[in-house]
Design a protein around this motif. Sequence first.
Motif, PDB file in Angstrom:
ATOM      1  N   LEU A 270       0.838  -1.186   0.000  1.00 10.65           N
ATOM      2  CA  LEU A 270       0.000   0.000   0.000  1.00 10.65           C
ATOM      3  C   LEU A 270       0.876   1.241   0.000  1.00 10.65           C
ATOM      4  O   LEU A 270       2.017   1.220   0.471  1.00 10.65           O
ATOM      5  CB  LEU A 270      -0.917   0.015   1.229  1.00 10.65           C
ATOM      6  CG  LEU A 270      -1.946  -1.119   1.321  1.00 10.65           C
ATOM      7  CD1 LEU A 270      -2.764  -0.996   2.599  1.00 10.65           C
ATOM      8  CD2 LEU A 270      -2.862  -1.140   0.107  1.00 10.65           C
ATOM      9  N   ALA A 271       0.315   2.345  -0.512  1.00 10.92           N
ATOM     10  CA  ALA A 271       1.060   3.596  -0.650  1.00 10.92           C
ATOM     11  C   ALA A 271       0.468   4.666   0.272  1.00 10.92           C
ATOM     12  O   ALA A 271      -0.688   4.553   0.706  1.00 10.92           O
ATOM     13  CB  ALA A 271       0.997   4.083  -2.095  1.00 10.92           C
ATOM     14  N   PRO A 272       1.217   5.720   0.580  1.00  6.86           N
ATOM     15  CA  PRO A 272       0.684   6.821   1.394  1.00  6.86           C
ATOM     16  C   PRO A 272      -0.586   7.433   0.820  1.00  6.86           C
ATOM     17  O   PRO A 272      -1.418   7.944   1.578  1.00  6.86           O
ATOM     18  CB  PRO A 272       1.839   7.825   1.416  1.00  6.86           C
ATOM     19  CG  PRO A 272       3.067   6.996   1.254  1.00  6.86           C
ATOM     20  CD  PRO A 272       2.664   5.898   0.311  1.00  6.86           C
ATOM     21  N   THR A 273      -0.750   7.392  -0.496  1.00  6.86           N
ATOM     22  CA  THR A 273      -1.959   7.952  -1.111  1.00  6.86           C
ATOM     23  C   THR A 273      -3.208   7.160  -0.753  1.00  6.86           C
ATOM     24  O   THR A 273      -4.327   7.636  -0.996  1.00  6.86           O
ATOM     25  CB  THR A 273      -1.813   7.977  -2.645  1.00  6.86           C
ATOM     26  OG1 THR A 273      -1.473   6.660  -3.110  1.00  6.86           O
ATOM     27  CG2 THR A 273      -0.734   8.960  -3.070  1.00  6.86           C
ATOM     28  N   GLN A 274      -3.042   5.964  -0.200  1.00  7.59           N
ATOM     29  CA  GLN A 274      -4.195   5.137   0.170  1.00  7.59           C
ATOM     30  C   GLN A 274      -4.576   5.277   1.641  1.00  7.59           C
ATOM     31  O   GLN A 274      -5.517   4.634   2.097  1.00  7.59           O
ATOM     32  CB  GLN A 274      -3.899   3.674  -0.168  1.00  7.59           C
ATOM     33  CG  GLN A 274      -3.812   3.416  -1.670  1.00  7.59           C
ATOM     34  CD  GLN A 274      -3.290   2.028  -2.002  1.00  7.59           C
ATOM     35  OE1 GLN A 274      -2.116   1.731  -1.808  1.00  7.59           O
ATOM     36  NE2 GLN A 274      -4.174   1.180  -2.501  1.00  7.59           N
ATOM     37  N   VAL A 275      -3.866   6.133   2.373  1.00  5.50           N
ATOM     38  CA  VAL A 275      -4.191   6.364   3.780  1.00  5.50           C
ATOM     39  C   VAL A 275      -5.420   7.264   3.883  1.00  5.50           C
ATOM     40  O   VAL A 275      -5.524   8.278   3.189  1.00  5.50           O
ATOM     41  CB  VAL A 275      -2.999   6.982   4.526  1.00  5.50           C
ATOM     42  CG1 VAL A 275      -3.380   7.318   5.964  1.00  5.50           C
ATOM     43  CG2 VAL A 275      -1.798   6.024   4.499  1.00  5.50           C
ATOM     44  N   VAL A 276      -6.334   6.894   4.766  1.00  9.27           N
ATOM     45  CA  VAL A 276      -7.615   7.589   4.903  1.00  9.27           C
ATOM     46  C   VAL A 276      -7.660   8.464   6.152  1.00  9.27           C
ATOM     47  O   VAL A 276      -8.224   9.568   6.133  1.00  9.27           O
ATOM     48  CB  VAL A 276      -8.775   6.564   4.933  1.00  9.27           C
ATOM     49  CG1 VAL A 276     -10.114   7.239   5.196  1.00  9.27           C
ATOM     50  CG2 VAL A 276      -8.811   5.773   3.630  1.00  9.27           C
ATOM     51  N   GLN A 277      -7.096   7.992   7.243  1.00  7.52           N
ATOM     52  CA  GLN A 277      -7.134   8.766   8.490  1.00  7.52           C
ATOM     53  C   GLN A 277      -6.026   8.305   9.417  1.00  7.52           C
ATOM     54  O   GLN A 277      -5.647   7.131   9.424  1.00  7.52           O
ATOM     55  CB  GLN A 277      -8.487   8.612   9.195  1.00  7.52           C
ATOM     56  CG  GLN A 277      -8.693   9.548  10.380  1.00  7.52           C
ATOM     57  CD  GLN A 277      -9.936   9.215  11.178  1.00  7.52           C
ATOM     58  OE1 GLN A 277     -10.070   8.131  11.736  1.00  7.52           O
ATOM     59  NE2 GLN A 277     -10.883  10.164  11.227  1.00  7.52           N
TER      60      GLN A 277
END
Length: 458
Positions: A270-277
């Motif tokens: 997973l990438a930082p762009t997929q972090v939600v909260q």
Amino acid sequence: MHWRWFRGRKEASGTFRSRHGSCAVNGGRPTGRACRWESRRPVSWRLLAAALFAACAVGLARCPAAEEKSTGATAGKAAESSLEYVPLDAPAGMSQAVIVQGFPLVHTRQLLPVDRQGKLVGEGSADAQIEQVLTNLDALLKDSGSGLDKLVRLNIYALSPSTVTRVLELLSKRLGATVRPAVTAVLTPMTERGALLAVDAVAAAAGGDQEVVLKRSEAVAGQKDCADAAVLPVGGVAYLSGQPDEGGLTESAVARSMTGLMKTLGHLNLAPTQVVQLKVFLRPATSAGEVRREIQKFFPGQLTPPMVFVEWLAAVPVEIELIAQWPISGPPGENVEYFTPPEVRPSNTFSKVALVRTERQIYISGLYARVPSRGEAQAKYVFQQLQEILAKTGSDMRHLVKATYSVSDDDAARWIDRTRPLIFDPMRPPAASKLMVHGVGMLGRTMTVDMIAVGSAR
């Protein structure tokens, strides 16, 4: 009688755990089934506690609304998209559980009672500050394709239980009778001097994006380069347990905690762009600005995902947990899997990562003992209540995804720790954070437990 334990062998690149056992992974994807075996041994004190637990179980009181499940869906959505409130015996304006399926989910940052210029509103007035916070939440949700009428969960942070109660009273005046979100509450100092409360929320949204959408809204005052909300697409979710770091609350301590989280994301591809909260437990709360700036360094070239701050009372000054998109791929399987990074020792009471592989999630409100009592009695009632709610919503103790245990004294903390091994499958505990806080959202109680679960049926 014997307590049954299930153990799985840890592999070189980490371990996934599911109801069928453990499987080795390489780079975050299953590569083969690891061995699984059972051992039995007498644990008399645990059996005694379990017997007492069952004997002391108290059935949930029923209210007429408990048998009526309210369902709503956005116009144009497919039939399988649903938002279902399950009040059971919850107070008016909230539900014991909310079941959401097939909707994108807005996750907001923590919102304070400030106007669009960032100035505190209603100093010293709980009602004025509550109204401002709810106005900010309403504006942010509308700007993100949602609204108060699509609330799934509301998390309240306040200085006193009376403020928590008043939030629910004023919120219910803005909502229709059928909109009853799950609610959690803890008592904590605020990041803004003079603020009496703050909130963050999860709400169903419209839209069909396949990637996480981070939004900086002009409807509310905010921080440059920091998202006010993130929209999680329909699909899977990764819940990463808090990663504490010892030492002083310095930039390096926050950096080490974030580095651990980013390493775990890497294991999952997973990438930082997929972090939600991101949810940060820290002390003191007034250090939030410093922590925010350090976290921003881990999201170069993009908005930093929404952040929430809670002051905790712990020897470790900072811990950070994380929610991320988990794209569902491969053949149908378990609704939830559990992952342990290779560098981390597995635990039988919490998982480092829980991976949701279904579009249906069950959000459970913060649970409290019915009457003030010591930690043991509170734990018995709270976990019995949890089991009953899970049974009524199509889940069970083997399909818990994310737990938060908030306690305000050592006795409550001790009984949370003693109870979990009795009721969890040690191969399938939820991702979790346990935090010592200044207080919980109900007078006379020293513990509250909230959960996210998935259905037990595939």
